[in-house]
Write a protein that holds these residues in place. Structure first.
Motif, PDB file in Angstrom:
ATOM      1  N   ALA A  70       0.868  -1.179   0.000  1.00 43.09           N
ATOM      2  CA  ALA A  70       0.000   0.000   0.000  1.00 43.09           C
ATOM      3  C   ALA A  70       0.907   1.231   0.000  1.00 43.09           C
ATOM      4  O   ALA A  70       1.583   1.502   0.988  1.00 43.09           O
ATOM      5  CB  ALA A  70      -0.910  -0.009   1.222  1.00 43.09           C
TER       6      ALA A  70
ATOM      7  N   LYS B 142      -1.052  -1.642  -7.058  1.00 42.00           N
ATOM      8  CA  LYS B 142      -2.388  -2.178  -6.787  1.00 42.00           C
ATOM      9  C   LYS B 142      -3.008  -1.713  -5.478  1.00 42.00           C
ATOM     10  O   LYS B 142      -4.134  -2.093  -5.160  1.00 42.00           O
ATOM     11  CB  LYS B 142      -2.344  -3.701  -6.795  1.00 42.00           C
ATOM     12  CG  LYS B 142      -1.991  -4.268  -8.155  1.00 42.00           C
ATOM     13  CD  LYS B 142      -3.053  -3.902  -9.161  1.00 42.00           C
ATOM     14  CE  LYS B 142      -2.766  -4.460 -10.533  1.00 42.00           C
ATOM     15  NZ  LYS B 142      -3.637  -3.905 -11.541  1.00 42.00           N
ATOM     16  N   SER B 143      -2.317  -0.896  -4.693  1.00 38.79           N
ATOM     17  CA  SER B 143      -2.879  -0.403  -3.432  1.00 38.79           C
ATOM     18  C   SER B 143      -2.328   0.991  -3.159  1.00 38.79           C
ATOM     19  O   SER B 143      -1.107   1.174  -3.073  1.00 38.79           O
ATOM     20  CB  SER B 143      -2.531  -1.361  -2.290  1.00 38.79           C
ATOM     21  OG  SER B 143      -3.159  -0.962  -1.092  1.00 38.79           O
TER      22      SER B 143
ATOM     23  N   VAL C 202      -7.774  -1.272  -8.473  1.00 38.50           N
ATOM     24  CA  VAL C 202      -6.785  -0.868  -7.484  1.00 38.50           C
ATOM     25  C   VAL C 202      -7.486  -0.641  -6.147  1.00 38.50           C
ATOM     26  O   VAL C 202      -8.535  -0.006  -6.091  1.00 38.50           O
ATOM     27  CB  VAL C 202      -6.069   0.436  -7.930  1.00 38.50           C
ATOM     28  CG1 VAL C 202      -5.159   0.985  -6.848  1.00 38.50           C
ATOM     29  CG2 VAL C 202      -5.292   0.183  -9.216  1.00 38.50           C
ATOM     30  N   LYS C 203      -6.889  -1.150  -5.087  1.00 41.14           N
ATOM     31  CA  LYS C 203      -7.408  -0.878  -3.748  1.00 41.14           C
ATOM     32  C   LYS C 203      -7.026   0.551  -3.391  1.00 41.14           C
ATOM     33  O   LYS C 203      -5.851   0.922  -3.449  1.00 41.14           O
ATOM     34  CB  LYS C 203      -6.823  -1.861  -2.740  1.00 41.14           C
ATOM     35  CG  LYS C 203      -7.348  -1.653  -1.339  1.00 41.14           C
ATOM     36  CD  LYS C 203      -6.755  -2.670  -0.391  1.00 41.14           C
ATOM     37  CE  LYS C 203      -7.258  -2.415   1.009  1.00 41.14           C
ATOM     38  NZ  LYS C 203      -6.649  -3.351   1.958  1.00 41.14           N
TER      39      LYS C 203
ATOM     40  N   ARG D 136      -7.495   3.719  -0.581  1.00 43.46           N
ATOM     41  CA  ARG D 136      -7.939   4.206   0.735  1.00 43.46           C
ATOM     42  C   ARG D 136      -7.658   5.692   0.813  1.00 43.46           C
ATOM     43  O   ARG D 136      -6.596   6.155   0.393  1.00 43.46           O
ATOM     44  CB  ARG D 136      -7.186   3.488   1.863  1.00 43.46           C
ATOM     45  CG  ARG D 136      -7.573   2.037   2.003  1.00 43.46           C
ATOM     46  CD  ARG D 136      -6.986   1.433   3.248  1.00 43.46           C
ATOM     47  NE  ARG D 136      -5.697   1.997   3.572  1.00 43.46           N
ATOM     48  CZ  ARG D 136      -4.586   1.292   3.740  1.00 43.46           C
ATOM     49  NH1 ARG D 136      -4.607   0.001   3.617  1.00 43.46           N
ATOM     50  NH2 ARG D 136      -3.451   1.878   4.048  1.00 43.46           N
TER      51      ARG D 136
END
Length: 133
Positions: free
Chosen positions: A84, A103-104, A126-127, A129
């Motif tokens: 991440a 991907k994060s 894609v993750k 946050r």
């Protein structure tokens, strides 16, 4: 207690161990975390989560994490590691990170911008946050 050994504070009500997140800033740290995950017999996504330090993309650059991710994928294919990457409040870096295949992503900027980035992330798988600054 080892790196990945669960303890009472990391267990849910059902008694199952929960995902442990490890902050990694370089290749040796990531290798140590993934070696521990491998020794625990799980996949990286089940046993351990890798996260870059706050503002890592600003400090090291997106391409550093692209190359780090490629190296870890080659060394630990069975674990399928994903880092991440924290892009701070830089939407341009978050966009670049997605464009280069990470991907994060963690973004800590304007909520309106975060919504737009989240839409892009969703289309790319894609993750994403978002934590407002």
């Amino acid at each position: 207690m080892g790196l990945l050994q669960p303890h009472g504070r990391r267990r849910g009500r059902d008694g199952q161990a929960r995902l442990k997140t490890v902050i990694v800033a370089n290749l040796p740290q990531a290798r140590a975390a993934l070696d521990a995950a491998r020794a625990a017999g799980g996949t990286a996504g089940e046993t351990i989560g890798l996260a870059a330090p706050p503002d890592a993309a600003i400090q090291y650059g997106v391409l550093f994490y692209v190359k780090l991710s490629e190296q870890l994928a080659a060394e630990y294919p069975e674990l399928q590691p994903v880092i991440a990457v924290d892009c701070g409040d830089r939407a341009d870096l978050a966009h670049d990170a997605m464009r280069f295949g990470l991907k994060s992503i963690v973004f800590r900027g304007d909520p309106r911008t975060a919504e737009k980035l989240a839409d892009i992330a969703g289309t790319l798988g894609v993750k994403f946050r978002s934590h407002p600054a």
